[in-house]
Design a protein around this motif. Structure first.
Motif, mmCIF file in Angstrom:
data_model
loop_
_atom_site.group_PDB
_atom_site.id
_atom_site.type_symbol
_atom_site.label_atom_id
_atom_site.label_comp_id
_atom_site.label_asym_id
_atom_site.label_seq_id
_atom_site.Cartn_x
_atom_site.Cartn_y
_atom_site.Cartn_z
ATOM 1 N N THR A 159 -44.075 20.438 81.653
ATOM 2 C CA THR A 159 -42.762 20.905 82.107
ATOM 3 C C THR A 159 -42.745 20.923 83.623
ATOM 4 O O THR A 159 -43.669 21.448 84.252
ATOM 5 C CB THR A 159 -42.457 22.324 81.589
ATOM 6 O OG1 THR A 159 -42.431 22.325 80.160
ATOM 7 C CG2 THR A 159 -41.114 22.833 82.111
ATOM 8 N N GLN A 188 -40.622 17.460 79.890
ATOM 9 C CA GLN A 188 -39.529 18.430 79.977
ATOM 10 C C GLN A 188 -39.178 18.690 81.436
ATOM 11 O O GLN A 188 -40.028 19.096 82.235
ATOM 12 C CB GLN A 188 -39.906 19.754 79.298
ATOM 13 C CG GLN A 188 -38.768 20.773 79.273
ATOM 14 C CD GLN A 188 -39.169 22.086 78.628
ATOM 15 O OE1 GLN A 188 -40.255 22.592 78.865
ATOM 16 N NE2 GLN A 188 -38.285 22.646 77.813
ATOM 17 N N LEU A 190 -36.564 20.889 83.875
ATOM 18 C CA LEU A 190 -35.645 22.019 83.893
ATOM 19 C C LEU A 190 -35.235 22.309 85.330
ATOM 20 O O LEU A 190 -36.051 22.207 86.251
ATOM 21 C CB LEU A 190 -36.298 23.270 83.300
ATOM 22 C CG LEU A 190 -36.701 23.229 81.821
ATOM 23 C CD1 LEU A 190 -37.428 24.509 81.448
ATOM 24 C CD2 LEU A 190 -35.493 23.015 80.924
ATOM 25 N N ALA A 206 -23.625 26.495 86.881
ATOM 26 C CA ALA A 206 -24.591 25.816 86.007
ATOM 27 C C ALA A 206 -24.014 24.507 85.477
ATOM 28 O O ALA A 206 -24.712 23.490 85.414
ATOM 29 C CB ALA A 206 -24.989 26.729 84.848
ATOM 30 N N GLN A 207 -22.750 24.523 85.112
ATOM 31 C CA GLN A 207 -22.128 23.321 84.577
ATOM 32 C C GLN A 207 -22.016 22.240 85.638
ATOM 33 O O GLN A 207 -22.267 21.055 85.376
ATOM 34 C CB GLN A 207 -20.739 23.644 84.023
ATOM 35 C CG GLN A 207 -20.029 22.452 83.382
ATOM 36 C CD GLN A 207 -20.819 21.843 82.242
ATOM 37 O OE1 GLN A 207 -21.311 22.553 81.362
ATOM 38 N NE2 GLN A 207 -20.972 20.523 82.247
ATOM 39 N N PHE A 210 -25.486 20.788 86.197
ATOM 40 C CA PHE A 210 -25.842 19.918 85.076
ATOM 41 C C PHE A 210 -25.101 18.583 85.165
ATOM 42 O O PHE A 210 -25.676 17.514 84.946
ATOM 43 C CB PHE A 210 -25.528 20.589 83.742
ATOM 44 C CG PHE A 210 -25.690 19.672 82.560
ATOM 45 C CD1 PHE A 210 -26.953 19.365 82.078
ATOM 46 C CD2 PHE A 210 -24.585 19.093 81.953
ATOM 47 C CE1 PHE A 210 -27.120 18.491 81.009
ATOM 48 C CE2 PHE A 210 -24.739 18.224 80.881
ATOM 49 C CZ PHE A 210 -26.003 17.924 80.412
ATOM 50 N N ARG A 214 -27.541 15.747 85.185
ATOM 51 C CA ARG A 214 -27.789 15.470 83.765
ATOM 52 C C ARG A 214 -29.172 15.970 83.347
ATOM 53 O O ARG A 214 -29.932 15.287 82.641
ATOM 54 C CB ARG A 214 -27.636 13.971 83.460
ATOM 55 C CG ARG A 214 -26.202 13.479 83.621
ATOM 56 C CD ARG A 214 -25.287 14.180 82.637
ATOM 57 N NE ARG A 214 -23.868 13.921 82.909
ATOM 58 C CZ ARG A 214 -22.874 14.487 82.229
ATOM 59 N NH1 ARG A 214 -23.151 15.366 81.279
ATOM 60 N NH2 ARG A 214 -21.622 14.222 82.524
ATOM 61 N N THR A 215 -29.468 17.165 83.794
ATOM 62 C CA THR A 215 -30.748 17.823 83.497
ATOM 63 C C THR A 215 -30.448 19.265 83.105
ATOM 64 O O THR A 215 -29.615 19.914 83.756
ATOM 65 C CB THR A 215 -31.666 17.806 84.731
ATOM 66 O OG1 THR A 215 -31.894 16.447 85.116
ATOM 67 C CG2 THR A 215 -33.005 18.472 84.443
ATOM 68 N N PRO A 216 -31.090 19.798 82.059
ATOM 69 C CA PRO A 216 -30.800 21.168 81.629
ATOM 70 C C PRO A 216 -30.990 22.194 82.749
ATOM 71 O O PRO A 216 -31.974 22.147 83.488
ATOM 72 C CB PRO A 216 -31.810 21.401 80.503
ATOM 73 C CG PRO A 216 -32.128 20.046 79.995
ATOM 74 C CD PRO A 216 -32.077 19.136 81.183
ATOM 75 N N VAL A 217 -30.044 23.104 82.858
ATOM 76 C CA VAL A 217 -30.133 24.216 83.801
ATOM 77 C C VAL A 217 -30.617 25.428 83.002
ATOM 78 O O VAL A 217 -29.883 25.977 82.178
ATOM 79 C CB VAL A 217 -28.780 24.506 84.474
ATOM 80 C CG1 VAL A 217 -28.898 25.708 85.414
ATOM 81 C CG2 VAL A 217 -28.285 23.278 85.239
ATOM 82 N N ALA A 218 -31.869 25.808 83.232
ATOM 83 C CA ALA A 218 -32.470 26.887 82.445
ATOM 84 C C ALA A 218 -31.882 28.244 82.784
ATOM 85 O O ALA A 218 -31.789 29.124 81.921
ATOM 86 C CB ALA A 218 -33.983 26.904 82.646
ATOM 87 N N MET A 255 -36.789 28.556 76.796
ATOM 88 C CA MET A 255 -36.710 27.089 76.843
ATOM 89 C C MET A 255 -38.101 26.477 76.940
ATOM 90 O O MET A 255 -38.375 25.431 76.346
ATOM 91 C CB MET A 255 -35.846 26.649 78.021
ATOM 92 C CG MET A 255 -34.388 27.050 77.888
ATOM 93 S SD MET A 255 -33.321 26.311 79.151
ATOM 94 C CE MET A 255 -33.216 24.622 78.542
#
Length: 258
Positions: A159, A188, A190, A206-207, A210, A214-218, A255
């Motif tokens: 990660t 992974q 984040l 956060a949106q 993202f 195009r990567t998850p916002v933990a 996560m």
């Protein structure tokens, strides 16, 4: 098998070390054996969060890299530094936190900068530490920016957690690091937005992050008076477990674990 987590930021001052320490404490609270290596050799400081007296430290990461000791000899059991507001240790049986600190001695920092070190020794040290301490997780607190050590840490990570502030320079630097991580095929990735003003709309922020990467916002973590007051004197996760920062730490751990 040990899961390796690298925490990184393109610039300094993002709160990377503070978050690393709180995540390690959170994992230990969940009953895991956790190791931390402070590879930010030029500006070490994670030891302060666990109340380690640097003058009482016999060996550091520097000593290992110079062949003075084994890497496990430089590992300190800092579980006793994971305390609540009463000073009581809160880690359950089975949970442990070990820290391999870097030296804060001016001469030794200068020597590292001048003479460098063999990055392969660092990789060997990571593997030996995981095996000898039977770690569930190894957290690597990296030096900001992109250098040989950073690339190694990214390449061996399960990660990679990139910490950024809501700031244009952080946004641009994070894009560079993400591109490298994708080329290295880190399993992974984040993002954690830190030091967001409490007046911000965290869900909207956060949106937008993202959408950009195009990567998850933990998590989006706040900058508050409480955090400034605590500074590097302790762990928010255990001192104020109901704080929004502590809750964000738990969301990140969910996560990582799942």
């Amino acid at each position: 098998m040990t899961k390796i987590i690298s925490t990184h930021s393109y610039r300094g001052g993002t709160g990377k070390s503070n978050l690393t320490a709180n995540l390690a404490a959170g994992l230990a609270l969940r009953g895991h054996r956790v190791g931390i290596v402070d590879t930010d050799i030029q500006s070490p400081g994670i030891h302060t969060l666990f109340k380690v007296d640097p003058h009482a430290v016999h060996f550091t990461l520097n000593d290992y890299l110079w062949g003075r000791c084994g890497v496990a000899e430089a590992a300190l059991d800092v579980t006793g530094g994971v305390v609540d507001e009463t000073g009581a240790v809160v880690v359950p049986e089975g949970g442990k936190v070990f820290l391999v600190p870097s030296s804060i001695k001016t001469g030794e920092i200068a020597r590292i900068l001048k003479e460098k070190y063999d990055v392969e020794d660092l990789n060997t040290g990571f593997q030996e530490l995981c095996a000898q301490l039977d770690l569930d997780y190894l957290m690597i607190d990296t030096h900001p920016g992109v250098n040989e050590e950073t690339l190694l840490s990214i390449a061996i990570s399960d990660t990679l957690m990139l910490i950024l502030r809501p700031d244009i320079q952080d946004y641009q630097g994070t894009a560079v690091t993400l591109e490298l991580a994708r080329k290295l095929e880190v399993p992974q990735l984040l993002l954690v937005v830190n030091k967001a003003l409490e007046s911000f709309d965290f869900k909207d922020l956060a949106q937008r992050v993202f959408t950009s990467y195009r990567t998850p916002v933990a998590a989006v973590l706040p900058l508050s008076h409480d955090l400034i007051r605590i500074g590097s004197t302790g762990l928010v996760r255990t001192l104020h477990p109901k704080h929004a920062f502590a809750e964000g730490v738990e969301a990140i751990l969910d996560m990582i674990e799942h």
